[in-house]
Design an enzyme around this catalytic site. Sequence first.
Site, PDB file in Angstrom:
ATOM      1  N   GLU A  76      68.688 110.340  81.330  1.00 17.95           N
ATOM      2  CA  GLU A  76      69.804 109.899  82.176  1.00 17.95           C
ATOM      3  C   GLU A  76      71.052 110.776  82.030  1.00 17.95           C
ATOM      4  O   GLU A  76      72.165 110.326  82.317  1.00 17.95           O
ATOM      5  CB  GLU A  76      70.157 108.441  81.862  1.00 17.95           C
ATOM      6  CG  GLU A  76      69.058 107.479  82.269  1.00 17.95           C
ATOM      7  CD  GLU A  76      69.565 106.051  82.304  1.00 17.95           C
ATOM      8  OE1 GLU A  76      69.725 105.530  83.420  1.00 17.95           O
ATOM      9  OE2 GLU A  76      69.802 105.476  81.222  1.00 17.95           O
ATOM     10  N   HIS A  97      73.972  99.829  77.325  1.00 16.38           N
ATOM     11  CA  HIS A  97      73.270  98.631  77.820  1.00 16.38           C
ATOM     12  C   HIS A  97      73.705  97.414  77.021  1.00 16.38           C
ATOM     13  O   HIS A  97      72.889  96.529  76.768  1.00 16.38           O
ATOM     14  CB  HIS A  97      71.752  98.793  77.660  1.00 16.38           C
ATOM     15  CG  HIS A  97      71.194 100.108  78.118  1.00 16.38           C
ATOM     16  ND1 HIS A  97      70.127 100.711  77.507  1.00 16.38           N
ATOM     17  CD2 HIS A  97      71.545 100.924  79.144  1.00 16.38           C
ATOM     18  CE1 HIS A  97      69.836 101.852  78.130  1.00 16.38           C
ATOM     19  NE2 HIS A  97      70.686 101.999  79.121  1.00 16.38           N
TER      20      HIS A  97
HETATM   21 MN    MN Z   1      70.386 103.555  80.611  1.00 15.48          MN
END
Ligand code: MN
Length: 236
Positions: A76, A97
Site C-alpha cells: 500500500e 487500521h
Molecule cells: Mn491498510
Amino acid sequence: MTENDIIDDLVTANHILYNEGVVDGFGHVSVRHPTRPDRFLLSRSIAPGNVKAEDIMEFDLDGNAIDARGRKPYLERFIHSEVFRVRADVQAVVHNHSPAVIPFGVTNTKLRPISHMSGFLAGNVPNFEIRDAGGPATDMLIRTPQLGVAFARTLGSAAFALMRGHGAVAVGDSIRQVVYRAVYAEQNARLQAQALHLGDINFLNDAEAAGADAANYANMDRPWELWKMRVRQSLR
Ligand code: MN
C-alpha cells in the site's frame, strides 16, 4: 535535519505508533525525503514495532523503490506516493487500521472533534469508498497507483481521512505532527463512541477546533518526547 536524523525520527515514529496502539502488525509511516521532495522514505514490509534504520527504503512518487537491495516494499505504498505527489504541504503520512476509527468508516456517524486535542478533525472528515474507484470486488488494499490517486482525491486538503472497512490516513507537515494526529484521531474515535452512549454530544465548533489546534501546534515536541520515553521504557 540530515537524512540520518530523519531516518532516526522515522524509526522512532514506527515504534511510537506501535506502542500507542495506532499500528500493530500492519500500518506504516513515511516522510518526504529532506533534500529530494520528489522522493519519500518508508520501511520495507515489516511490522512497525520491528523497524530499524536499515529497513528504511527510498521511493519515487510512482512508488518505485530507488535501491531496494532485496527488500520487499509495502503493497500500500501508493497511499504515500500519491498523497506526496498532490499535497506539497504534506511532509509525513501515517496509514493505520486502529480499532476505534473503523466504526466511523462504516456508519453514517461522522468523526468530529470531541476535545481540544483533535481540532484537526474539524470540517468534514472524508471517507474513502474503494468501490467507487476499484469496483465491488477489491481486496480493500490501495495496491495500485490508480487507487492511490483516488484515495488522494478523497483526502483533498484534509488532515485525516477514513477508509471504509479498512482504516485511516493522517497527514502532517512533520513526523511529529503526523504521529500526534494519528494518536489523537484514534483517541477521539474512542471517546466519541463512548460519549454517544451517554447522550447528545456537544462537539467543538470550528473556531474552537482551529484555536485548539493552533495552541497544540506550538507543543508538538512535548508528547513526542513523552512517547519516545515510553518506547525506551518498553524496550528495556
Ligand atoms: Mn491498510
